[in-house]
Design an enzyme around this catalytic site. Sequence first.
Site, PDB file in Angstrom:
ATOM      1  N   CYS A 154      -7.549  64.738  13.542  1.00  0.00           N
ATOM      2  CA  CYS A 154      -8.678  64.283  12.741  1.00  0.00           C
ATOM      3  C   CYS A 154      -9.288  62.974  13.239  1.00  0.00           C
ATOM      4  CB  CYS A 154      -8.238  64.123  11.283  1.00  0.00           C
ATOM      5  SG  CYS A 154      -7.464  65.620  10.638  1.00  0.00           S
ATOM      6  N   HIS A 293     -11.204  56.747   6.010  1.00  0.00           N
ATOM      7  CA  HIS A 293     -10.819  58.123   6.332  1.00  0.00           C
ATOM      8  C   HIS A 293     -10.843  58.936   5.036  1.00  0.00           C
ATOM      9  CE1 HIS A 293      -9.224  61.265   8.804  1.00  0.00           C
ATOM     10  NE2 HIS A 293      -8.106  61.371   8.112  1.00  0.00           N
ATOM     11  N   GLU A 304      -3.801  54.379   3.185  1.00  0.00           N
ATOM     12  CA  GLU A 304      -4.968  53.707   3.773  1.00  0.00           C
ATOM     13  C   GLU A 304      -5.346  52.476   2.949  1.00  0.00           C
ATOM     14  OE1 GLU A 304      -9.365  54.669   5.704  1.00  0.00           O
ATOM     15  OE2 GLU A 304      -8.467  56.146   4.347  1.00  0.00           O
ATOM     16  N   LYS A 325     -16.286  62.001   3.033  1.00  0.00           N
ATOM     17  CA  LYS A 325     -15.646  63.304   2.772  1.00  0.00           C
ATOM     18  C   LYS A 325     -15.789  63.736   1.318  1.00  0.00           C
ATOM     19  CE  LYS A 325     -12.156  62.809   6.430  1.00  0.00           C
ATOM     20  NZ  LYS A 325     -12.536  61.444   6.933  1.00  0.00           N
ATOM     21  N   HIS A 330     -13.622  67.462   4.797  1.00  0.00           N
ATOM     22  CA  HIS A 330     -12.950  66.941   5.979  1.00  0.00           C
ATOM     23  C   HIS A 330     -13.308  67.808   7.181  1.00  0.00           C
ATOM     24  CE1 HIS A 330     -10.352  65.014   8.635  1.00  0.00           C
ATOM     25  NE2 HIS A 330      -9.215  65.005   7.961  1.00  0.00           N
ATOM     26  N   PHE A 388      -3.213  63.603  12.306  1.00  0.00           N
ATOM     27  CA  PHE A 388      -1.848  64.108  12.389  1.00  0.00           C
ATOM     28  C   PHE A 388      -1.247  63.690  13.735  1.00  0.00           C
ATOM     29  CE2 PHE A 388      -2.160  68.070   9.397  1.00  0.00           C
ATOM     30  CZ  PHE A 388      -2.232  67.211   8.311  1.00  0.00           C
TER      31      PHE A 388
END
Length: 402
Positions: A154, A293, A304, A325, A330, A388
Site C-alpha cells: 500500500c 494513511h 498511526e 480513504k 483504499h 504490509f
Amino acid sequence: MGAITPVGLNVADFFSALKEGKHGFGPITRFDASDYKCHVAAEVKGFDPKGFMDPRTARRMEPFSQYGMAAAGEALADAKIRMEEEDPYRVGCAVGSGIGGLQAMEREHGRLTGKGPSRVNPLFIPLMISNMAAGNISIQFGLKGKSLNVVTACASGTNSIGEAFRSIQHGEADVMVAGGTESAITPLGIAGFCSLTALSGVDDPDRCSLPFDKNRSGFVMGEGAGVLVLEELRHAQKRGVHIYAEVLGYGCTSDAYHITSPAEEGEGAAKAMLYALEDGGISPQDLTYINAHGTGTHHNDLFETRAIKKAFGSHAGKLRINSTKSMVGHLLGAAGAVELVACVKQMEEGFIHQTLGYGTPDEEMDLDYCREPYEEEIPYALSNSLGFGGHNVSILIGKYRG
C-alpha cells in the site's frame, strides 16, 4: 496531474467530489459477492478504456495498466510535455502497483485447470506482472529514461513518487512520470483481504469506511490510479508551465516488526515523517496538515495516531489530519499517489477536505481528524503511506512561491 478514481475519472471531478463530501462506495458489481463477508467496494465507474487509448492497445492491458495509462495521459497533457522537444532518455517513468493483474491470474488459472496448459493466453505474463503499468506508459508516450515499478504494497505509489523525486535530485532525469495504479476488486482479492479480517463488513455505503472513528471496522477496497509529472525546477521554468507545488522531502523506514500490523507504538512511521521533514528543511512546528494513511482498520488508525504524537509531540494537537480513504476507499498501490494529488489540490485551493463519516472519537485518538472541512492556507503538506511488510513512507510538499 492525472487521476482515475471511484468518484471521478479526472483530477477536476475527483477533487470536486472531495470538496462536496461525496463517496464512491456501493455494492460490489464485478462479481457475485453474496457469499463473501464483504459486499461493498469503491469501484471505478463509467471507465471506457477506448476513451483514453486505441482499442488494440487497451486489449493488451489489464485494468490496472489501463487506469495508469489514462491517468498518465491526463498528467502529461496537463504538464504540456512535448516529447519531440525533450531528450527522451531524460524523461522517465515510476508508476507502481502493489498487486498487478489479479484478473489475469484468476482468468488464466481457470483456463489452465479447465482446458489445460496449452489454452493459457500467450500474453498472460505481460498482462499480469505489476511492472507493466510503467512499461506500457513508457511505450505509449515514448519515455526512454529510467522506468521503475516499486512494489511496497500500500506504499507503492508514494515510494514511486519518492524514487522519482530522488532520480531528479541525483541528475538522472529532468522529468519523471510518477504514481501508482491498482485494480484488485476481484473474487480472490476480496476473499484474501476478508480472510485477513482487514475489510469492513458493513453494507451501508455511508458507514462502511470510518477512518479514525471509534466504530471503524476495516477498510473498503478501492481502485484507480494517480499520476503526477515531477520536473526539475529550472527545466519547468524554462518551459513556462504552471507549477502546482514543490516536492521537498521524502522519508522511508521499515518497522521490521510484522507482515501486516504496523509497529504498535508507531516508531517507524514517526521516523519516516521526521526524515521527510528533515529532508525538506522543515521543522515539525512548521507543518499544519497531514494526509494520513487512515485506512479505517483498528490497528492502522491507532498506531498511526501514536506515530504522529511521537513525531510531533505537543504540536500534534495543532495538526489538521484527514483521510481521503473515507471517500474513495483504499486503492492499495495507487492510494498514496491519489492522495498526493488530493494534497496538491487542497494546497492550491486552501481547502482541507473532511474525513467523511468521522463522528465518534476513540479514547486514545484525540487529534483533529477533520470532522468538518476547513478553508485555510496550507504552506506544507505531509502525505503518509504504510504498507504490509512494515513499509513506512512520507512525502513532503510545499507551496511553490515562484
